[in-house]
Design a protein around this motif. Structure first.
Motif, PDB file in Angstrom:
ATOM      1  N   LEU A 200     -13.985  34.411  64.686  1.00 25.49           N
ATOM      2  CA  LEU A 200     -15.422  34.674  64.640  1.00 25.49           C
ATOM      3  C   LEU A 200     -16.194  33.727  65.557  1.00 25.49           C
ATOM      4  CD1 LEU A 200     -15.841  35.282  60.799  1.00 25.49           C
ATOM      5  CD2 LEU A 200     -15.967  36.993  62.619  1.00 25.49           C
ATOM      6  N   VAL A 201     -15.745  32.476  65.614  1.00 23.91           N
ATOM      7  CA  VAL A 201     -16.453  31.481  66.423  1.00 23.91           C
ATOM      8  C   VAL A 201     -15.985  31.515  67.886  1.00 23.91           C
ATOM      9  CG1 VAL A 201     -16.944  28.992  66.632  1.00 23.91           C
ATOM     10  CG2 VAL A 201     -16.808  30.050  64.385  1.00 23.91           C
ATOM     11  N   GLY A 202     -14.793  32.056  68.092  1.00 23.38           N
ATOM     12  CA  GLY A 202     -14.275  32.121  69.457  1.00 23.38           C
ATOM     13  C   GLY A 202     -13.782  30.784  69.988  1.00 23.38           C
ATOM     14  N   GLU A 203     -13.481  29.864  69.077  1.00 26.67           N
ATOM     15  CA  GLU A 203     -12.944  28.552  69.454  1.00 26.67           C
ATOM     16  C   GLU A 203     -11.804  28.233  68.494  1.00 26.67           C
ATOM     17  OE1 GLU A 203     -14.030  26.268  71.728  1.00 26.67           O
ATOM     18  OE2 GLU A 203     -15.887  27.248  72.362  1.00 26.67           O
ATOM     19  N   ARG A 204     -10.832  27.469  68.973  1.00 25.99           N
ATOM     20  CA  ARG A 204      -9.768  27.076  68.066  1.00 25.99           C
ATOM     21  C   ARG A 204     -10.176  25.783  67.345  1.00 25.99           C
ATOM     22  NH1 ARG A 204      -5.082  25.102  66.736  1.00 25.99           N
ATOM     23  NH2 ARG A 204      -3.453  26.503  66.011  1.00 25.99           N
TER      24      ARG A 204
ATOM     25  N   THR B  49      -3.333  23.529  54.299  1.00 27.83           N
ATOM     26  CA  THR B  49      -3.444  22.967  55.641  1.00 27.83           C
ATOM     27  C   THR B  49      -4.870  22.456  55.848  1.00 27.83           C
ATOM     28  OG1 THR B  49      -1.821  24.581  56.427  1.00 27.83           O
ATOM     29  CG2 THR B  49      -3.157  23.478  58.095  1.00 27.83           C
ATOM     30  N   THR B  50      -5.841  23.287  55.490  1.00 27.56           N
ATOM     31  CA  THR B  50      -7.251  22.912  55.638  1.00 27.56           C
ATOM     32  C   THR B  50      -7.662  22.048  54.450  1.00 27.56           C
ATOM     33  OG1 THR B  50      -7.633  25.066  56.679  1.00 27.56           O
ATOM     34  CG2 THR B  50      -9.591  23.814  55.995  1.00 27.56           C
ATOM     35  N   ARG B  51      -8.164  20.841  54.752  1.00 33.18           N
ATOM     36  CA  ARG B  51      -8.543  19.931  53.667  1.00 33.18           C
ATOM     37  C   ARG B  51     -10.039  19.690  53.590  1.00 33.18           C
ATOM     38  NH1 ARG B  51      -4.078  15.194  54.649  1.00 33.18           N
ATOM     39  NH2 ARG B  51      -2.257  16.317  53.824  1.00 33.18           N
ATOM     40  N   HIS B  52     -10.765  20.123  54.613  1.00 30.34           N
ATOM     41  CA  HIS B  52     -12.192  19.825  54.696  1.00 30.34           C
ATOM     42  C   HIS B  52     -13.002  21.111  54.764  1.00 30.34           C
ATOM     43  CE1 HIS B  52     -11.605  15.529  55.794  1.00 30.34           C
ATOM     44  NE2 HIS B  52     -10.473  15.991  56.287  1.00 30.34           N
ATOM     45  N   ARG B  53     -14.313  20.954  54.662  1.00 33.95           N
ATOM     46  CA  ARG B  53     -15.216  22.037  55.031  1.00 33.95           C
ATOM     47  C   ARG B  53     -15.527  21.841  56.509  1.00 33.95           C
ATOM     48  NH1 ARG B  53     -21.398  22.898  52.762  1.00 33.95           N
ATOM     49  NH2 ARG B  53     -21.829  24.770  53.983  1.00 33.95           N
ATOM     50  N   ILE B  54     -15.197  22.826  57.316  1.00 33.43           N
ATOM     51  CA  ILE B  54     -15.374  22.697  58.762  1.00 33.43           C
ATOM     52  C   ILE B  54     -16.370  23.756  59.231  1.00 33.43           C
ATOM     53  CG2 ILE B  54     -14.196  22.851  60.999  1.00 33.43           C
ATOM     54  CD1 ILE B  54     -11.640  21.954  59.408  1.00 33.43           C
ATOM     55  N   LEU B  55     -17.410  23.321  59.883  1.00 26.64           N
ATOM     56  CA  LEU B  55     -18.413  24.276  60.354  1.00 26.64           C
ATOM     57  C   LEU B  55     -18.065  24.817  61.729  1.00 26.64           C
ATOM     58  CD1 LEU B  55     -21.855  22.663  59.361  1.00 26.64           C
ATOM     59  CD2 LEU B  55     -20.247  23.982  57.968  1.00 26.64           C
ATOM     60  N   GLY B  56     -18.247  26.121  61.884  1.00 23.44           N
ATOM     61  CA  GLY B  56     -18.130  26.773  63.188  1.00 23.44           C
ATOM     62  C   GLY B  56     -19.411  27.549  63.433  1.00 23.44           C
ATOM     63  N   ILE B  57     -20.128  27.193  64.473  1.00 25.27           N
ATOM     64  CA  ILE B  57     -21.483  27.721  64.659  1.00 25.27           C
ATOM     65  C   ILE B  57     -21.525  28.712  65.810  1.00 25.27           C
ATOM     66  CG2 ILE B  57     -23.903  27.060  65.031  1.00 25.27           C
ATOM     67  CD1 ILE B  57     -23.092  24.203  64.138  1.00 25.27           C
ATOM     68  N   VAL B  58     -22.094  29.890  65.530  1.00 28.75           N
ATOM     69  CA  VAL B  58     -22.263  30.903  66.571  1.00 28.75           C
ATOM     70  C   VAL B  58     -23.747  30.978  66.924  1.00 28.75           C
ATOM     71  CG1 VAL B  58     -22.049  33.345  67.154  1.00 28.75           C
ATOM     72  CG2 VAL B  58     -20.272  32.223  65.790  1.00 28.75           C
ATOM     73  N   ASN B  59     -24.060  30.712  68.183  1.00 30.87           N
ATOM     74  CA  ASN B  59     -25.453  30.675  68.636  1.00 30.87           C
ATOM     75  C   ASN B  59     -25.776  31.813  69.586  1.00 30.87           C
ATOM     76  OD1 ASN B  59     -26.355  28.064  67.494  1.00 30.87           O
ATOM     77  ND2 ASN B  59     -24.702  27.256  68.790  1.00 30.87           N
ATOM     78  N   GLU B  60     -26.857  32.516  69.296  1.00 30.41           N
ATOM     79  CA  GLU B  60     -27.421  33.454  70.258  1.00 30.41           C
ATOM     80  C   GLU B  60     -28.917  33.173  70.300  1.00 30.41           C
ATOM     81  OE1 GLU B  60     -25.903  35.419  72.319  1.00 30.41           O
ATOM     82  OE2 GLU B  60     -23.884  35.234  71.488  1.00 30.41           O
ATOM     83  N   GLU B  61     -29.584  33.810  71.230  1.00 32.26           N
ATOM     84  CA  GLU B  61     -31.007  33.533  71.388  1.00 32.26           C
ATOM     85  C   GLU B  61     -31.783  33.773  70.094  1.00 32.26           C
ATOM     86  OE1 GLU B  61     -34.451  34.682  74.553  1.00 32.26           O
ATOM     87  OE2 GLU B  61     -32.358  35.033  75.078  1.00 32.26           O
TER      88      GLU B  61
END
Ligand code: GDP
Ligand code: K
Ligand code: MG
Length: 298
Positions: free
Chosen positions: A25-29, A39-51
């Motif tokens: 969804l974020v387009g980043e690894r 495997t995932t131990r934290h809350r990790i934010l991935g932000i998608v920005n558009e205008e």
């Protein structure tokens, strides 16, 4: 047009594909992915920005009944993400049995619009898909249900529009240049942890924490740009684990180091020199002071 912004929590049991989905969804690894639970131990934010919008996805640890302090902290990251959420993406694995009562317990009494994502349909038959859709319709009555494959990016395009429909009008929460709240150091330690999860069996991955001790940019000697010199500490709980981690003549640690360095170079898009040290801290997963210093402090 009015600007929309909001928080979208990706939640579900361990290993259903939450981190895989977040990265798509974020387009980043951003989030590390392995076949192992927790495997995932934290809350990790991935932000998608558009205008005209900003979607802040939260990848979270899989929901479990915590058995030690580290897992308690992991579950409090999940709870935090539920408290903030404007929308929930509830991910479930089509090939797993319905033992998701602890997830439902967390979401049923909250009034958050929920989208159910039935994942891994690449490994399922159409009948199975139909049956699961009916099951979740009855159980949760969500805003909508989608059968997807996060791994193969199948049926994921529509998710963004659906989420956007459910988001309130709101100014951006984060700078429009940001795509996460985490530092490069954090992602470096996560990449090393991923390689440890992939290279060792049994309790080693779960007993391991990685701390980046130093992270320095240096000019390459031949004047060909810069490199990053990284020093990381790998913490385990016992001497026997330290020996396994290092391997005969250091062969295992060397393998992990090489795999991690190559991945970090891709992530930072720079040459990397990585050195790693192994340290024993007995029982760190149950000790509040260590958990706090490792960033599990809530
Ligand atoms: P999480 O624990 O919920 O964050 O799950 P991960 O994203 O770490 O994925 C767990 C495992 O499931 C990994 O081995 C992924 O490659 C795999 N996986 C994720 N999505 C899919 C999918 O759509 N199809 C298949 N076959 N495997 C998937
Ligand atoms: K996993
Ligand atoms: Mg994950």
């Amino acid at each position: 047009m009015a600007h929309k912004a909001g928080f979208v929590s990706i939640i579900g049991k361990p290993n259903v594909g939450k981190s895989t989905l977040m990265n798509v969804l974020v387009g980043e690894r951003l989030s590390i992915i392995t076949p192992k639970a927790q495997t995932t131990r934290h809350r990790i934010l991935g932000i998608v920005n558009e205008e005209d919008y900003q979607i802040v996805f939260s990848d979270t640890p899989g929901i479990i009944k915590p058995k030690y302090s580290l897992q308690e902290s992991m579950m409090s990251f999940v709870n935090g993400s539920l408290t903030d959420a404007d929308v929930l993406l509830f991910v479930t694995d089509i090939n797993e049995e319905h033992d998701e009562e602890d997830v439902l317990e967390k979401i049923l009494n909250r009034d958050i619009p929920t989208i159910v994502l039935i994942n891994k349909i690449d490994k399922a038959l159409q009948d199975q898909v139909d049956e699961k859709i009916a099951y979740w319709q009855e159980k949760l009555n969500p805003v909508s249900i989608h059968a997807i494959s996060a791994l193969h990016k199948h049926n994921v395009d529509g998710i963004m529009d659906l989420v956007l429909d459910l988001l309130p009008e709101h100014p951006a929460y984060y700078d429009k240049e940001e795509y996460t709240d985490r530092s490069e150091r954090f992602f470096v330690s996560e990449i090393i942890r991923e390689k440890i999860f992939l290279n060792y069996q049994k309790e080693i991955p779960y007993s391991t924490e990685v701390i980046v001790k130093s992270f320095k940019e240096e000019q390459l000697k031949n004047g060909k740009g810069e490199m990053i010199r990284i020093s990381a500490e790998i913490v385990v709980e016992r001497d026997s684990q330290k020996n396994i981690l290092i391997g005969t003549g250091g062969n295992m640690l060397k393998k992990v180091g090489t795999e991690a360095r190559m991945e970090i170079e891709k992530f930072l898009d720079k040459k990397v020199f990585l050195e790693m040290f192994v340290k024993v801290i007995p029982d760190w997963r149950s000790k509040k002071n260590y958990l706090k210093s490792f960033g599990y402090d809530n």
